[in-house]
Scaffold this active site. Structure first.
Site, PDB file in Angstrom:
ATOM      1  N   ARG A  57       0.830  -1.205   0.000  1.00 18.61           N
ATOM      2  CA  ARG A  57       0.000   0.000   0.000  1.00 18.61           C
ATOM      3  C   ARG A  57       0.868   1.260   0.000  1.00 18.61           C
ATOM      4  O   ARG A  57       0.572   2.223  -0.686  1.00 18.61           O
ATOM      5  CB  ARG A  57      -0.952   0.000   1.217  1.00 18.61           C
ATOM      6  CG  ARG A  57      -1.675   1.323   1.386  1.00 18.61           C
ATOM      7  CD  ARG A  57      -2.872   1.301   2.339  1.00 18.61           C
ATOM      8  NE  ARG A  57      -2.811   0.335   3.405  1.00 18.61           N
ATOM      9  CZ  ARG A  57      -2.059   0.440   4.503  1.00 18.61           C
ATOM     10  NH1 ARG A  57      -1.286   1.483   4.703  1.00 18.61           N
ATOM     11  NH2 ARG A  57      -2.078  -0.508   5.410  1.00 18.61           N
ATOM     12  N   TYR A 109     -17.510  17.975 -13.314  1.00 15.63           N
ATOM     13  CA  TYR A 109     -17.856  16.565 -13.514  1.00 15.63           C
ATOM     14  C   TYR A 109     -18.870  16.143 -12.440  1.00 15.63           C
ATOM     15  O   TYR A 109     -18.706  16.478 -11.263  1.00 15.63           O
ATOM     16  CB  TYR A 109     -16.566  15.739 -13.415  1.00 15.63           C
ATOM     17  CG  TYR A 109     -16.779  14.261 -13.467  1.00 15.63           C
ATOM     18  CD1 TYR A 109     -17.129  13.643 -14.668  1.00 15.63           C
ATOM     19  CD2 TYR A 109     -16.635  13.477 -12.335  1.00 15.63           C
ATOM     20  CE1 TYR A 109     -17.331  12.277 -14.714  1.00 15.63           C
ATOM     21  CE2 TYR A 109     -16.837  12.106 -12.382  1.00 15.63           C
ATOM     22  CZ  TYR A 109     -17.187  11.518 -13.575  1.00 15.63           C
ATOM     23  OH  TYR A 109     -17.387  10.169 -13.623  1.00 15.63           O
ATOM     24  N   ASP A 182      -8.505  19.844 -12.662  1.00 13.92           N
ATOM     25  CA  ASP A 182      -8.802  18.522 -13.208  1.00 13.92           C
ATOM     26  C   ASP A 182      -8.499  18.592 -14.709  1.00 13.92           C
ATOM     27  O   ASP A 182      -9.210  19.240 -15.466  1.00 13.92           O
ATOM     28  CB  ASP A 182     -10.276  18.191 -12.943  1.00 13.92           C
ATOM     29  CG  ASP A 182     -10.699  16.831 -13.498  1.00 13.92           C
ATOM     30  OD1 ASP A 182     -10.023  16.308 -14.397  1.00 13.92           O
ATOM     31  OD2 ASP A 182     -11.731  16.312 -13.032  1.00 13.92           O
ATOM     32  N   LYS A 207      -9.619   7.850 -18.537  1.00 12.64           N
ATOM     33  CA  LYS A 207      -9.999   8.438 -19.810  1.00 12.64           C
ATOM     34  C   LYS A 207      -8.803   8.424 -20.783  1.00 12.64           C
ATOM     35  O   LYS A 207      -8.286   7.389 -21.061  1.00 12.64           O
ATOM     36  CB  LYS A 207     -10.558   9.846 -19.575  1.00 12.64           C
ATOM     37  CG  LYS A 207     -11.567   9.910 -18.399  1.00 12.64           C
ATOM     38  CD  LYS A 207     -12.838   9.117 -18.656  1.00 12.64           C
ATOM     39  CE  LYS A 207     -13.695   8.931 -17.402  1.00 12.64           C
ATOM     40  NZ  LYS A 207     -14.037  10.145 -16.685  1.00 12.64           N
TER      41      LYS A 207
HETATM   42  C1  LIG Z   1     -14.340  10.446 -15.328  1.00 10.19           C
HETATM   43  C2  LIG Z   1     -13.946  11.732 -14.741  1.00 10.19           C
HETATM   44  C3  LIG Z   1     -13.650  11.847 -13.377  1.00 10.19           C
HETATM   45  C4  LIG Z   1     -13.780  10.679 -12.415  1.00 10.19           C
HETATM   46  O1  LIG Z   1     -12.826   9.698 -12.640  1.00 10.19           O
HETATM   47  P1  LIG Z   1     -13.028   8.146 -12.306  1.00 10.19           P
HETATM   48  O2  LIG Z   1     -11.780   7.515 -12.782  1.00 10.19           O
HETATM   49  O3  LIG Z   1     -14.257   7.695 -13.059  1.00 10.19           O
HETATM   50  O4  LIG Z   1     -13.232   8.042 -10.830  1.00 10.19           O
HETATM   51  C5  LIG Z   1     -13.256  13.087 -12.909  1.00 10.19           C
HETATM   52  N1  LIG Z   1     -13.167  14.160 -13.710  1.00 10.19           N
HETATM   53  C6  LIG Z   1     -13.459  14.091 -15.016  1.00 10.19           C
HETATM   54  C7  LIG Z   1     -13.338  15.322 -15.850  1.00 10.19           C
HETATM   55  C8  LIG Z   1     -13.863  12.886 -15.583  1.00 10.19           C
HETATM   56  O5  LIG Z   1     -14.164  12.840 -16.887  1.00 10.19           O
END
Ligand SMILES: *Cc1c(COP(=O)(O)O)cnc(C)c1O
Length: 394
Positions: A57, A109, A182, A207
Site C-alpha cells: 500500500r 464533472y 482537473d 480516460k
Molecule cells: C471520469 C472523470 C472523473 C472521475 O474519474 P473516475 O476515474 O471515473 O473516478 C473526474 N473528472 C473528469 C473530468 C472525468 O471525466
C-alpha cells in the site's frame, strides 16, 4: 506539427512517456518493459531497515514507475496514483480540515459535484459553486476560510474555458489557497496546468491517459514538496491505491499518448467542422474552433483540444433518441477518451443527477449531444453521423 497560434508543444513529451522512470538498469533482470511486481511485502535486511519498499500500500515498484513517468509528463516533481479519479479527488480534499471552504467551478464533472456536495460537506467542509469564467465571480465566492479552488477546464458538457493563470493570480492574491485543476479532458500533452502556477493537477487516468477503456485509475501531480509529503501520507493513510497490474497497463498506454492525442485532436476538428456546416446543427461547442467564445484563452494555455466536445441540433428529445440509437460506429455510452468513439445525451445520462433547474441554467438541453471522437477512420465517423441525422430528421 502545426500549432496555428496555440501553445507550441515542448520537445520531449513522447520520449518522457517511453523512458522516464523506466530505465532497464533499475531492475536486476534489466527488463526493458517494467515488470509487474505483485508482491505485497518486501524482505528487509534488518528490523526497521528496508531497501525502498516495505508494504504494497505504501509503495510498489510498478506503481512507482508509473508515478515517476506521470510527474515528468506534467513537468512536475511528484506523482501519485489512486484507485480512480474520484479516489484521487477524495484524497486531495483531505488536505483540508473541518471549517475550511472550497470554491469550485459550477460546471464540474458530476461525480466531483456529488463528492463535494454530499460527502465532503458532511465533514464540515463547505463548498461554493460558481461560474469562474464570469469576471468577478471568483472574487465574490472566496471567503476568509477558503483553502482550495477547484477548476476543470474545459468543462463538461458545456466546454467552458477558464483562464488558468488569471484564476491562480486571483486566488493567490486573496488567500492561502491551493489551486487544483482537473486536467482529464486534455492530458499533459495538450495542457500543463503546473506551468500556470496551479498547485495540484488531477486526472481520471480512466480516460485519455489510459485510453483503452480497460482501467479505472486516478492521479495527482504536484511540484511543491510540502504538499507532496502530505499527499504521500494521505495516499498511504487512506489507502485508495491502484493495483500493480493496472499500473502496468496505464504505463504501457502512456507510450502512445502523444500519437493518440494528435489523432483525437485532428479527427475531432474534422468532425466539428463538418457538424458546423450541417443544416440541422445550431451550435458546435469546441474550444479549438474560432467560433468558440474562449478560443483566445484556449490558444494561450493549450496546444489544442482533444476529442471531446458537444453540439446542439434543431430537434428535441425525440430526435436525440433517434439519432443516438441510429449510430453504428459511435457507441452510445458514457465515459470518454478511449480509442473508440462514443456519443451520449448528457440531459438523461451523465448529467441526469443535476437538478432540472440547474440543468436549464447550464443549457444542458435534450438537444445537446456530447461526442468523444476516437481513433477510427474519420470518413467512417462522418458517414455514421450523416446517416444518423437522416434517420433522426427524416
Ligand atoms: C471520469 C472523470 C472523473 C472521475 O474519474 P473516475 O476515474 O471515473 O473516478 C473526474 N473528472 C473528469 C473530468 C472525468 O471525466
Amino acid at each position: 506539427m502545426a500549432h496555428n497560434g496555440f501553445l507550441k508543444q515542448k520537445p520531449g513529451f513522447a520520449t518522457i512517456a517511453i523512458h522516464t522512470g523506466q530505465e532497464p538498469e533499475k531492475w536486476n533482470s534489466a527488463a526493458v518493459v517494467p515488470p509487474i511486481v505483485m508482491s505485497t511485502t518486501f524482505k528487509q535486511p534488518a528490523p526497521a531497515e528496508h531497501t525502498g519498499f516495505e508494504y504494497g500500500r505504501s509503495g510498489n515498484p510498478t506503481r512507482n514507475t508509473l508515478e515517476e513517468c506521470l510527474a515528468a509528463l506534467d513537468g512536475g516533481k511528484h506523482g501519485f496514483t489512486f484507485a480512480s479519479g474520484l479516489g484521487a479527488m477524495s484524497t486531495v480534499v483531505m488536505l483540508l480540515s473541518k471549517g475550511d471552504h472550497i470554491v469550485s467551478i459550477d460546471d464540474v464533472y458530476g461525480g466531483t459535484n456529488r463528492l463535494l456536495r454530499q460527502v465532503v460537506s458532511r465533514m464540515g467542509i463547505d463548498c461554493t459553486f460558481t461560474d469562474t469564467t464570469v469576471p468577478g465571480n471568483l472574487e465574490k465566492a472566496i471567503q476568509k476560510n477558503t483553502k482550495m479552488l477547484w477548476l476543470e477546464t474545459p468543462t463538461n458538457p458545456n466546454m467552458k474555458v477558464v483562464d488558468i493563470a488569471a484564476a491562480v493570480k486571483t486566488a493567490k492574491s486573496l488567500g492561502d489557497i491551493i489551486v487544483v485543476v482537473d486536467n482529464t479532458f486534455l492530458t499533459p500533452y495538450l495542457q500543463k496546468p503546473l506551468d500556470f502556477g496551479v498547485d495540484i493537477v488531477i486526472y481520471s487516468l480512466t480516460k485519455y491517459m489510459n485510453g483503452h477503456s480497460d482501467v479505472v485509475m486516478g492521479a495527482a501531480v504536484v511540484n511543491d514538496d510540502v504538499i507532496a509529503e502530505k499527499l504521500r501520507f494521505l495516499q498511504n493513510s487512506m489507502g485508495i491505491v491502484p493495483s500493480p497490474f493496472d499500473s502496468y497497463l496505464v504505463n504501457r498506454s502512456l507510450k502512445t499518448l502523444a500519437l493518440r492525442m494528435e489523432r483525437h485532436k485532428e479527427s475531432a476538428l474534422v468532425v466539428a467542422k463538418w457538424l458546423e456546416s450541417h443544416p440541422k446543427v445550431i451550435e458546435v461547442m469546441h474550444p479549438g474552433m474560432p467560433s468558440h467564445k474562449s478560443y483566445n484563452i484556449t490558444k494561450k494555455q493549450t496546444s489544442g483540444h482533444s476529442g471531446v466536445f458537444s453540439f446542439k441540433h434543431s430537434g428535441d428529445l425525440k430526435e436525440s433518441r433517434k439519432f443516438l440509437s441510429s449510430l453504428k460506429v459511435f457507441t452510445l455510452a458514457e465515459s470518454l477518451g478511449g480509442y473508440e468513439s462514443l456519443a451520449e445525451l448528457p440531459s438523461v445520462m451523465t448529467h441526469a443527477s443535476v437538478p432540472e433547474k440547474q440543468r436549464e441554467e447550464l443549457g444542458i438541453t435534450h438537444a445537446l449531444i456530447r461526442l468523444s471522437v476516437g481513433l477510427e477512420d474519420v470518413e467512417d465517423l462522418l458517414a455514421d453521423l450523416d446517416s444518423a441525422f437522416k434517420a433522426a430528421f427524416e
